[in-house]
Design a protein around this motif. Sequence first.
Motif, mmCIF file in Angstrom:
data_model
loop_
_atom_site.group_PDB
_atom_site.id
_atom_site.type_symbol
_atom_site.label_atom_id
_atom_site.label_comp_id
_atom_site.label_asym_id
_atom_site.label_seq_id
_atom_site.Cartn_x
_atom_site.Cartn_y
_atom_site.Cartn_z
ATOM 1 N N ARG A 14 0.844 -1.188 0.000
ATOM 2 C CA ARG A 14 0.000 0.000 0.000
ATOM 3 C C ARG A 14 0.888 1.251 0.000
ATOM 4 N NH1 ARG A 14 -2.051 3.572 3.065
ATOM 5 N NH2 ARG A 14 -0.835 2.863 4.850
ATOM 6 N N THR A 15 1.915 1.229 0.873
ATOM 7 C CA THR A 15 2.845 2.359 0.922
ATOM 8 C C THR A 15 3.546 2.540 -0.414
ATOM 9 O OG1 THR A 15 3.220 1.986 3.269
ATOM 10 C CG2 THR A 15 4.874 3.291 2.103
ATOM 11 N N TRP A 16 4.010 1.439 -1.013
ATOM 12 C CA TRP A 16 4.675 1.506 -2.312
ATOM 13 C C TRP A 16 3.767 2.130 -3.367
ATOM 14 C CZ3 TRP A 16 8.240 1.833 -5.736
ATOM 15 C CH2 TRP A 16 7.980 1.466 -7.057
ATOM 16 N N ARG A 17 2.527 1.631 -3.428
ATOM 17 C CA ARG A 17 1.633 2.135 -4.474
ATOM 18 C C ARG A 17 1.323 3.611 -4.282
ATOM 19 N NH1 ARG A 17 -3.149 -1.958 -6.229
ATOM 20 N NH2 ARG A 17 -3.828 -0.062 -7.254
ATOM 21 N N GLU A 18 1.089 4.007 -3.023
ATOM 22 C CA GLU A 18 0.824 5.433 -2.786
ATOM 23 C C GLU A 18 2.043 6.273 -3.137
ATOM 24 O OE1 GLU A 18 -0.807 5.965 1.128
ATOM 25 O OE2 GLU A 18 -2.611 4.852 0.558
ATOM 26 N N PHE A 19 3.208 5.758 -2.787
ATOM 27 C CA PHE A 19 4.446 6.492 -3.064
ATOM 28 C C PHE A 19 4.650 6.647 -4.565
ATOM 29 C CE2 PHE A 19 9.081 6.746 -3.647
ATOM 30 C CZ PHE A 19 9.382 7.797 -2.800
ATOM 31 N N VAL A 20 4.537 5.551 -5.294
ATOM 32 C CA VAL A 20 4.841 5.605 -6.722
ATOM 33 C C VAL A 20 3.753 6.372 -7.480
ATOM 34 C CG1 VAL A 20 3.832 3.391 -7.467
ATOM 35 C CG2 VAL A 20 5.827 4.276 -8.625
ATOM 36 N N VAL B 20 13.618 13.402 -7.011
ATOM 37 C CA VAL B 20 12.978 13.143 -8.296
ATOM 38 C C VAL B 20 13.868 12.250 -9.169
ATOM 39 C CG1 VAL B 20 13.750 15.210 -9.567
ATOM 40 C CG2 VAL B 20 11.547 14.198 -10.082
ATOM 41 N N GLU B 21 15.184 12.472 -9.125
ATOM 42 C CA GLU B 21 16.066 11.632 -9.944
ATOM 43 C C GLU B 21 16.068 10.185 -9.444
ATOM 44 O OE1 GLU B 21 19.824 13.712 -9.983
ATOM 45 O OE2 GLU B 21 18.991 15.313 -11.244
ATOM 46 N N THR B 22 16.030 10.023 -8.115
ATOM 47 C CA THR B 22 16.046 8.664 -7.564
ATOM 48 C C THR B 22 14.748 7.930 -7.862
ATOM 49 O OG1 THR B 22 17.479 9.438 -5.819
ATOM 50 C CG2 THR B 22 16.396 7.330 -5.466
ATOM 51 N N THR B 23 13.617 8.623 -7.708
ATOM 52 C CA THR B 23 12.350 7.931 -7.979
ATOM 53 C C THR B 23 12.232 7.602 -9.465
ATOM 54 O OG1 THR B 23 11.172 10.052 -8.020
ATOM 55 C CG2 THR B 23 11.122 8.842 -5.968
ATOM 56 N N GLN B 24 12.780 8.461 -10.333
ATOM 57 C CA GLN B 24 12.767 8.137 -11.766
ATOM 58 C C GLN B 24 13.681 6.951 -12.078
ATOM 59 O OE1 GLN B 24 13.582 11.906 -13.638
ATOM 60 N NE2 GLN B 24 11.455 12.564 -13.479
ATOM 61 N N ALA B 25 14.865 6.937 -11.454
ATOM 62 C CA ALA B 25 15.785 5.815 -11.685
ATOM 63 C C ALA B 25 15.147 4.505 -11.220
ATOM 64 C CB ALA B 25 17.108 6.058 -10.955
ATOM 65 N N LEU B 26 14.458 4.578 -10.086
ATOM 66 C CA LEU B 26 13.770 3.398 -9.558
ATOM 67 C C LEU B 26 12.685 2.923 -10.524
ATOM 68 C CD1 LEU B 26 13.238 1.514 -7.101
ATOM 69 C CD2 LEU B 26 11.756 3.305 -6.180
#
Lengths: 157, 157
Positions: A14-20, B20-26
């Motif tokens: 749930r945390t992952w989905r909200e985060f992403v 933002v760069e880390t979440t995009q890389a992920l």
Amino acid sequence: MPGPRKLPTREELRTWREFVETTQALSTLLAARLYSDTGLSPGDYAVLLALSEATDNRLRSSELAAHIGWERSRLSHHLGRMQRRQLIRREECATDNRGADVVLEPTGSEAFHAATVPHLRAVRELFIDALTADQLAAAGDIAAALQAHLRGPRPTE
Amino acid sequence: MPGPRKLPTREELRTWREFVETTQALSTLLAARLYSDTGLSPGDYAVLLALSEATDNRLRSSELAAHIGWERSRLSHHLGRMQRRQLIRREECATDNRGADVVLEPTGSEAFHAATVPHLRAVRELFIDALTADQLAAAGDIAAALQAHLRGPRPTE
């Protein structure tokens, strides 16, 4: 310790989905703001930012691709469009296979500088202002932890 | 309180860029893992996930677009490709302009279920395992704060 096949718990997921989903919604909104304020796409802005910060405002296309995290073929198509708009130019290098030099053009430099204040204002309004100082610090910690994990050796399990 | 034209500090911007760069890389890494493990793109997976969770495994294309945060034209092209792969089908509705019904096909349901375990394992390895329990809780708080801010009324300044 978790075994190698353990899946996330319902709460972790749930945390992952909200985060992403939230970070994607934020990116989409910032992209729309950037485009309506400045006529630049996020890809344009990333290329112009990287070239603005590079020595002599030039980078090999392979370095630029690595820097902004794109495949070289995607970048090549994008650079063709930016070249037609005179934001950048490409200078072929026959000596090795690291790709052409990509060089910031005056039109590109102007477009980047004109975009900076509206873009930073949007970042403040949509991201910084949404978070407390503690949350902002935590966002930095999370980014650093994710980056170290992505870059580091895979843990042995 | 900040005035309406205040820009982020250097430190705030550094945090923003790392975040933002880390979440995009992920996202990029997860997309590559998803594709190599399952043959599905993140767009395919998002569509299949939304239809899997919908009543009768069907959604209006306008609802689907809103759900996954895409423009309707982008979604329409994507659905055409998914239909040719028999992952979904579209049923035209003449009665209103909310778009065709998009319906999960058995092939799509199978592909989604086969992808779930490898995808969740990648989420655990690349995201959950990177963070402490406190960091994971903070990631949830940050997502909630960003979402509330994005959805809420613009603050008066």
